[in-house]
Design a protein around this motif. Structure first.
Motif, PDB file in Angstrom:
ATOM      1  N   GLY A   1       3.863  10.463   2.164  1.00  0.00           N
ATOM      2  CA  GLY A   1       2.974   9.624   2.792  1.00  0.00           C
ATOM      3  C   GLY A   1       3.914   8.236   2.481  1.00  0.00           C
ATOM      4  N   VAL A   2       2.910   7.197   3.180  1.00  0.00           N
ATOM      5  CA  VAL A   2       3.390   5.864   3.109  1.00  0.00           C
ATOM      6  C   VAL A   2       3.578   5.496   1.383  1.00  0.00           C
ATOM      7  CG1 VAL A   2       2.826   5.304   5.480  1.00  0.00           C
ATOM      8  CG2 VAL A   2       1.086   4.936   3.536  1.00  0.00           C
ATOM      9  N   ASP A   3       2.588   6.080   0.867  1.00  0.00           N
ATOM     10  CA  ASP A   3       2.456   5.469  -0.758  1.00  0.00           C
ATOM     11  C   ASP A   3       3.535   6.103  -1.671  1.00  0.00           C
ATOM     12  OD1 ASP A   3       1.570   8.193  -0.774  1.00  0.00           O
ATOM     13  OD2 ASP A   3      -0.113   7.781  -1.676  1.00  0.00           O
ATOM     14  N   GLY A   4       4.488   7.092  -0.835  1.00  0.00           N
ATOM     15  CA  GLY A   4       5.525   7.709  -1.861  1.00  0.00           C
ATOM     16  C   GLY A   4       5.209   9.042  -2.313  1.00  0.00           C
ATOM     17  N   PHE A   5       4.286   9.504  -2.295  1.00  0.00           N
ATOM     18  CA  PHE A   5       3.775  10.674  -2.925  1.00  0.00           C
ATOM     19  C   PHE A   5       3.584  11.616  -1.728  1.00  0.00           C
ATOM     20  CE2 PHE A   5       1.996   7.384  -5.716  1.00  0.00           C
ATOM     21  CZ  PHE A   5       2.415   8.163  -7.002  1.00  0.00           C
TER      22      PHE A   5
ATOM     23  N   VAL B   1       2.261  14.560   0.629  1.00  0.00           N
ATOM     24  CA  VAL B   1       1.160  14.726   1.239  1.00  0.00           C
ATOM     25  C   VAL B   1       0.777  16.084   1.445  1.00  0.00           C
ATOM     26  CG1 VAL B   1      -0.224  14.199   3.607  1.00  0.00           C
ATOM     27  CG2 VAL B   1       1.474  12.382   2.655  1.00  0.00           C
TER      28      VAL B   1
END
Length: 107
Positions: A99-103, A105
């Motif tokens: 995901g955009v947060d780097g985690f 999904v």
């Protein structure tokens, strides 16, 4: 794995399967019942296909007993979910989307 040279009917997907498939889709409300969707409890995706929970190959090999087309062994699934389930059953690792947060999904 190579594509089967057997006909659709020879693999067990003839007119009787078409009737059973429609019954399962209706029973499951045309919603995906894969483990990630659970019939709309976790996410609501439309079901287009019917999945054998225990693959037909398990019955042919003796790994599973009974009738592979028993309605208790069938569930309505979305096309993309069906592809993912089949890949995992064949031993492939599922793709992880970041995901955009780097985690990762969970899909």
């Amino acid at each position: 794995m190579a594509w089967s040279k057997e006909s659709r009917h020879a693999r067990g997907y003839g007119a009787e399967w078409d009737k059973l498939r429609e019954q399962i889709l209706q029973r499951d409300g045309y919603l995906c019942h894969c483990p990630e969707c659970q019939g709309g409890k976790l996410r609501a995706l439309p079901a287009h296909e019917v999945d054998h929970i225990k693959p037909k190959a398990w019955f042919r090999s003796g790994r599973a007993k009974g009738n592979p087309d028993d309605p208790r062994n069938l569930r309505a699934v979305n096309r993309d979910c069906h592809k993912r389930l089949t890949a995992v059953q064949k031993g492939h690792r599922p793709a992880v989307r970041i995901g955009v947060d780097g985690f990762p999904v969970k899909e």
